[in-house]
Design a protein around this motif. Sequence first.
Motif, PDB file in Angstrom:
ATOM      1  N   ILE A 132      -8.362  -6.454   6.387  1.00  0.00           N
ATOM      2  CA  ILE A 132      -6.933  -6.116   6.386  1.00  0.00           C
ATOM      3  C   ILE A 132      -6.670  -4.692   5.904  1.00  0.00           C
ATOM      4  O   ILE A 132      -5.533  -4.303   5.723  1.00  0.00           O
ATOM      5  CB  ILE A 132      -6.099  -7.122   5.570  1.00  0.00           C
ATOM      6  CG1 ILE A 132      -6.536  -7.129   4.097  1.00  0.00           C
ATOM      7  CG2 ILE A 132      -6.200  -8.516   6.180  1.00  0.00           C
ATOM      8  CD1 ILE A 132      -5.529  -7.791   3.186  1.00  0.00           C
ATOM      9  N   ASP A 133      -7.724  -3.901   5.713  1.00  0.00           N
ATOM     10  CA  ASP A 133      -7.468  -2.493   5.378  1.00  0.00           C
ATOM     11  C   ASP A 133      -7.506  -1.614   6.640  1.00  0.00           C
ATOM     12  O   ASP A 133      -6.489  -1.068   7.043  1.00  0.00           O
ATOM     13  CB  ASP A 133      -8.426  -1.969   4.287  1.00  0.00           C
ATOM     14  CG  ASP A 133      -9.897  -2.246   4.576  1.00  0.00           C
ATOM     15  OD1 ASP A 133     -10.211  -2.795   5.651  1.00  0.00           O
ATOM     16  OD2 ASP A 133     -10.739  -1.904   3.718  1.00  0.00           O
ATOM     17  N   ASP A 134      -8.670  -1.551   7.313  1.00  0.00           N
ATOM     18  CA  ASP A 134      -8.707  -0.681   8.501  1.00  0.00           C
ATOM     19  C   ASP A 134      -8.317  -1.410   9.790  1.00  0.00           C
ATOM     20  O   ASP A 134      -8.135  -0.766  10.828  1.00  0.00           O
ATOM     21  CB  ASP A 134     -10.072   0.011   8.645  1.00  0.00           C
ATOM     22  CG  ASP A 134     -11.212  -0.981   8.857  1.00  0.00           C
ATOM     23  OD1 ASP A 134     -10.962  -2.099   9.325  1.00  0.00           O
ATOM     24  OD2 ASP A 134     -12.356  -0.628   8.535  1.00  0.00           O
ATOM     25  N   ASP A 135      -8.174  -2.742   9.725  1.00  0.00           N
ATOM     26  CA  ASP A 135      -7.716  -3.524  10.891  1.00  0.00           C
ATOM     27  C   ASP A 135      -8.498  -3.226  12.164  1.00  0.00           C
ATOM     28  O   ASP A 135      -7.932  -3.224  13.249  1.00  0.00           O
ATOM     29  CB  ASP A 135      -6.215  -3.254  11.159  1.00  0.00           C
ATOM     30  CG  ASP A 135      -5.308  -3.972  10.172  1.00  0.00           C
ATOM     31  OD1 ASP A 135      -5.746  -4.975   9.597  1.00  0.00           O
ATOM     32  OD2 ASP A 135      -4.168  -3.520   9.977  1.00  0.00           O
ATOM     33  N   LEU A 153      -7.400 -17.445  11.002  1.00  0.00           N
ATOM     34  CA  LEU A 153      -6.791 -18.080   9.825  1.00  0.00           C
ATOM     35  C   LEU A 153      -6.898 -19.600   9.772  1.00  0.00           C
ATOM     36  O   LEU A 153      -6.916 -20.181   8.704  1.00  0.00           O
ATOM     37  CB  LEU A 153      -5.297 -17.732   9.782  1.00  0.00           C
ATOM     38  CG  LEU A 153      -4.941 -16.324   9.327  1.00  0.00           C
ATOM     39  CD1 LEU A 153      -3.436 -16.139   9.436  1.00  0.00           C
ATOM     40  CD2 LEU A 153      -5.382 -16.127   7.885  1.00  0.00           C
ATOM     41  N   LYS A 205     -12.415 -11.996  11.194  1.00  0.00           N
ATOM     42  CA  LYS A 205     -12.157 -11.348  12.485  1.00  0.00           C
ATOM     43  C   LYS A 205     -11.783  -9.886  12.276  1.00  0.00           C
ATOM     44  O   LYS A 205     -11.999  -9.057  13.145  1.00  0.00           O
ATOM     45  CB  LYS A 205     -11.076 -12.073  13.280  1.00  0.00           C
ATOM     46  CG  LYS A 205      -9.664 -11.894  12.762  1.00  0.00           C
ATOM     47  CD  LYS A 205      -8.635 -12.345  13.795  1.00  0.00           C
ATOM     48  CE  LYS A 205      -7.231 -12.179  13.230  1.00  0.00           C
ATOM     49  NZ  LYS A 205      -6.201 -12.589  14.172  1.00  0.00           N
ATOM     50  N   VAL A 254       0.838  -1.202   0.000  1.00  0.00           N
ATOM     51  CA  VAL A 254       0.000   0.000   0.000  1.00  0.00           C
ATOM     52  C   VAL A 254       0.875   1.255   0.000  1.00  0.00           C
ATOM     53  O   VAL A 254       1.961   1.266   0.569  1.00  0.00           O
ATOM     54  CB  VAL A 254      -0.971   0.055   1.203  1.00  0.00           C
ATOM     55  CG1 VAL A 254      -1.950  -1.086   1.160  1.00  0.00           C
ATOM     56  CG2 VAL A 254      -0.232   0.080   2.517  1.00  0.00           C
ATOM     57  N   TYR A 259      -3.723  -1.120   7.607  1.00  0.00           N
ATOM     58  CA  TYR A 259      -2.943  -1.955   6.683  1.00  0.00           C
ATOM     59  C   TYR A 259      -1.753  -2.597   7.414  1.00  0.00           C
ATOM     60  O   TYR A 259      -0.615  -2.524   6.966  1.00  0.00           O
ATOM     61  CB  TYR A 259      -2.476  -1.151   5.471  1.00  0.00           C
ATOM     62  CG  TYR A 259      -3.628  -0.748   4.590  1.00  0.00           C
ATOM     63  CD1 TYR A 259      -4.146  -1.614   3.642  1.00  0.00           C
ATOM     64  CD2 TYR A 259      -4.229   0.501   4.731  1.00  0.00           C
ATOM     65  CE1 TYR A 259      -5.221  -1.264   2.857  1.00  0.00           C
ATOM     66  CE2 TYR A 259      -5.317   0.867   3.944  1.00  0.00           C
ATOM     67  CZ  TYR A 259      -5.800  -0.025   3.003  1.00  0.00           C
ATOM     68  OH  TYR A 259      -6.877   0.324   2.223  1.00  0.00           O
ATOM     69  N   ALA A 260      -2.056  -3.211   8.548  1.00  0.00           N
ATOM     70  CA  ALA A 260      -1.043  -3.927   9.335  1.00  0.00           C
ATOM     71  C   ALA A 260       0.176  -3.059   9.622  1.00  0.00           C
ATOM     72  O   ALA A 260       1.297  -3.551   9.653  1.00  0.00           O
ATOM     73  CB  ALA A 260      -0.637  -5.224   8.644  1.00  0.00           C
ATOM     74  N   PHE A 296      -9.744 -13.027   5.358  1.00  0.00           N
ATOM     75  CA  PHE A 296     -10.511 -13.694   6.415  1.00  0.00           C
ATOM     76  C   PHE A 296     -11.930 -14.019   5.931  1.00  0.00           C
ATOM     77  O   PHE A 296     -12.523 -15.015   6.357  1.00  0.00           O
ATOM     78  CB  PHE A 296     -10.578 -12.802   7.662  1.00  0.00           C
ATOM     79  CG  PHE A 296      -9.259 -12.667   8.354  1.00  0.00           C
ATOM     80  CD1 PHE A 296      -8.767 -13.685   9.153  1.00  0.00           C
ATOM     81  CD2 PHE A 296      -8.486 -11.524   8.193  1.00  0.00           C
ATOM     82  CE1 PHE A 296      -7.541 -13.573   9.797  1.00  0.00           C
ATOM     83  CE2 PHE A 296      -7.253 -11.397   8.825  1.00  0.00           C
ATOM     84  CZ  PHE A 296      -6.781 -12.420   9.622  1.00  0.00           C
ATOM     85  N   GLN A 355       1.014  -9.837   8.119  1.00  0.00           N
ATOM     86  CA  GLN A 355      -0.223  -9.068   7.980  1.00  0.00           C
ATOM     87  C   GLN A 355      -1.460  -9.879   8.345  1.00  0.00           C
ATOM     88  O   GLN A 355      -2.365  -9.373   8.980  1.00  0.00           O
ATOM     89  CB  GLN A 355      -0.344  -8.581   6.540  1.00  0.00           C
ATOM     90  CG  GLN A 355      -1.561  -7.725   6.309  1.00  0.00           C
ATOM     91  CD  GLN A 355      -1.391  -6.827   5.109  1.00  0.00           C
ATOM     92  OE1 GLN A 355      -0.484  -7.027   4.314  1.00  0.00           O
ATOM     93  NE2 GLN A 355      -2.246  -5.849   4.992  1.00  0.00           N
ATOM     94  N   THR A 356      -1.507 -11.148   7.934  1.00  0.00           N
ATOM     95  CA  THR A 356      -2.684 -11.949   8.257  1.00  0.00           C
ATOM     96  C   THR A 356      -2.419 -12.869   9.450  1.00  0.00           C
ATOM     97  O   THR A 356      -3.260 -13.659   9.828  1.00  0.00           O
ATOM     98  CB  THR A 356      -3.146 -12.784   7.045  1.00  0.00           C
ATOM     99  OG1 THR A 356      -2.011 -13.450   6.494  1.00  0.00           O
ATOM    100  CG2 THR A 356      -3.779 -11.916   5.999  1.00  0.00           C
ATOM    101  N   GLY A 357      -1.233 -12.773  10.026  1.00  0.00           N
ATOM    102  CA  GLY A 357      -0.932 -13.582  11.208  1.00  0.00           C
ATOM    103  C   GLY A 357      -0.833 -12.685  12.428  1.00  0.00           C
ATOM    104  O   GLY A 357      -1.693 -11.852  12.659  1.00  0.00           O
ATOM    105  N   ILE A 377       6.515  -8.383   1.763  1.00  0.00           N
ATOM    106  CA  ILE A 377       5.793  -7.246   2.347  1.00  0.00           C
ATOM    107  C   ILE A 377       4.920  -7.689   3.500  1.00  0.00           C
ATOM    108  O   ILE A 377       4.884  -7.075   4.554  1.00  0.00           O
ATOM    109  CB  ILE A 377       4.856  -6.617   1.289  1.00  0.00           C
ATOM    110  CG1 ILE A 377       5.667  -6.020   0.157  1.00  0.00           C
ATOM    111  CG2 ILE A 377       3.955  -5.572   1.905  1.00  0.00           C
ATOM    112  CD1 ILE A 377       4.840  -5.814  -1.092  1.00  0.00           C
TER     113      ILE A 377
END
Lengths: 250, 313
Positions: free
Chosen positions: A120-123, A178, A117, A17, B128-129, A38, B243-245, B262
């Motif tokens: 992955i953008d705004d977390d 995950l 859960k 990003v 974005y992590a 997710f 990022q996903t972990g 990344i």
Amino acid sequence: MKVLVPVKRVIDYNVKVRVKADQTGVDLANVKMSMNPFDEICVEEAVRLKEKGKATEVVAVSIGPAQASETIRTALAMGADRGILVKVDGDVEPLAVAKILKGIVEAEQPGLVILGKQAIDDDSNQTGQMLAALLGWPQGTFAHKLELGEGTARIEREIDGGLQTVEVKTPAIMTVDLRLNEPRYASLPNIMKAKKKPIDDKTPADYGVDTAPRLKVLKVTEPPKRQAGVKVKTVAELVDKLKNEAGVLP
Amino acid sequence: MTSLVIAEHDNKTLKEQTAKAVTAAAQLGAPVHVLVAGQDAGAVADAAAKLAGVEKVLLADDAQYAKLVAESVEALILSLADKYDAILAPATTNGKNYLPRVAAKLDVPQISEILKVVSPDTFERPIYAGNAIQTVQAPEGKKVITVRTTAFKAAEATGSASVEKISAAADPGISKFVGEELSKSERPELTSAKIVISGGRGMQSGDNFHLLDKIADKLHAAVGASRAAVDAGFVPNDYQVGQTGKVVAPELYIAVGISGAIQHLAGMKDSKVIAAINKDEEAPIFQVADYGLVADLFKALPEMEEELTKLGY
């Protein structure tokens, strides 16, 4: 039992990003967008429930711009039966998303809503829990395993330091982590079939929800950059530097 | 008015994350109260009362709070919410579980995982992590906040607040704790470890992770992995940093045989010191590493173990 699966269109997780120079957000122009990873796990879980005869119908919902219909198509290609697109441009905060979803839940009466859960953008990691609270439903967040009983669901959750099992009365909310499953790839025939599956178009107003953001984003910036450090030649030198220069060995 | 911090604990000990959330709460400029919801958790309340900056500790001691089940904790916090301007919890799996329920019921947005208190109504948080940092201003009204505890120092145990027992809220009765399986490892948790050593695809097999285990045991470190190593089946998904972990920010992160995709960097680049061992000198991991060693990990890891032994570890 009907299962509702909200899916969000986000920047693909493999894309680096870039923060916009004017600090108003991240650059979305010409960037590959995909389903939130997710949420793929949610769709997979819902479709598996249907394949096992535990779910009667899987409904995929997306709240976002017109292009979010592509995200719904992906869910339909994976095996969801139909879609609902609630069209909104711009960012929608989790609380507004939860309010819209509450309206959809009241109309559709699912026995289970399965959400990622977090996106992955705004977390934020909020929507599922907020939806559960607004409905007065129980929740099993960060799910690792799901077992449906009679009027109950047993959800094994990933928590700090291990796993926890809770039993909730259904209808309930589950948010997934995950390890719940490995999402399938849609086959070409299923992608073709998905094109014929129905998607209902809705707006937030249909559910009486105001999506104006409540939080004011003052700016979005790059995180502090790390500088590349030094190369060491030997393991002994590395250990020495970690111990005596950086002081990070106990 | 006052800020309320919800304590993280296991009924016996107060977790350090609470002391860190107290530091964040104190920066809002209002007095800080701590809520301990637990069962037979008197010792936890006493520990919370010693945290510097805490004015009062509320202890709700009841069987329904033994495991901080979200629905019960939500009802308890809501029963107290009128008295508070801000409600904060550490962004642990517990805090993330119950706090959004509270925000939704109060009809306010939650501000997740703050990294910094810019002013009493303005906060920095990662999106974005952590690849971007958002500065957000909360609207008038109650604030509901989770705190990324790696970003705040722990409040010291120099205070002496009073502990007030409060009654439990009605049990919503829609969910119950069944059991838990906590990892028995002597090693610390990935997200709270001071040192993390992670392996990537370069480890070549799950068996080879014992090379990392040996070093982890010496340094009291947690063992992690890149997504590539998890996808290759070397180790389970709960090892995954990225990022996903899991997002980690230890004092020292040692990346072994990790190229530095990344999505992996997103999960560890806030570590204080990063060391990388990789045989490919062009690997992107070296661009973020404070100390890089270009070497074959199968030679370097046993050497490192030996070196640490020599130093008395």
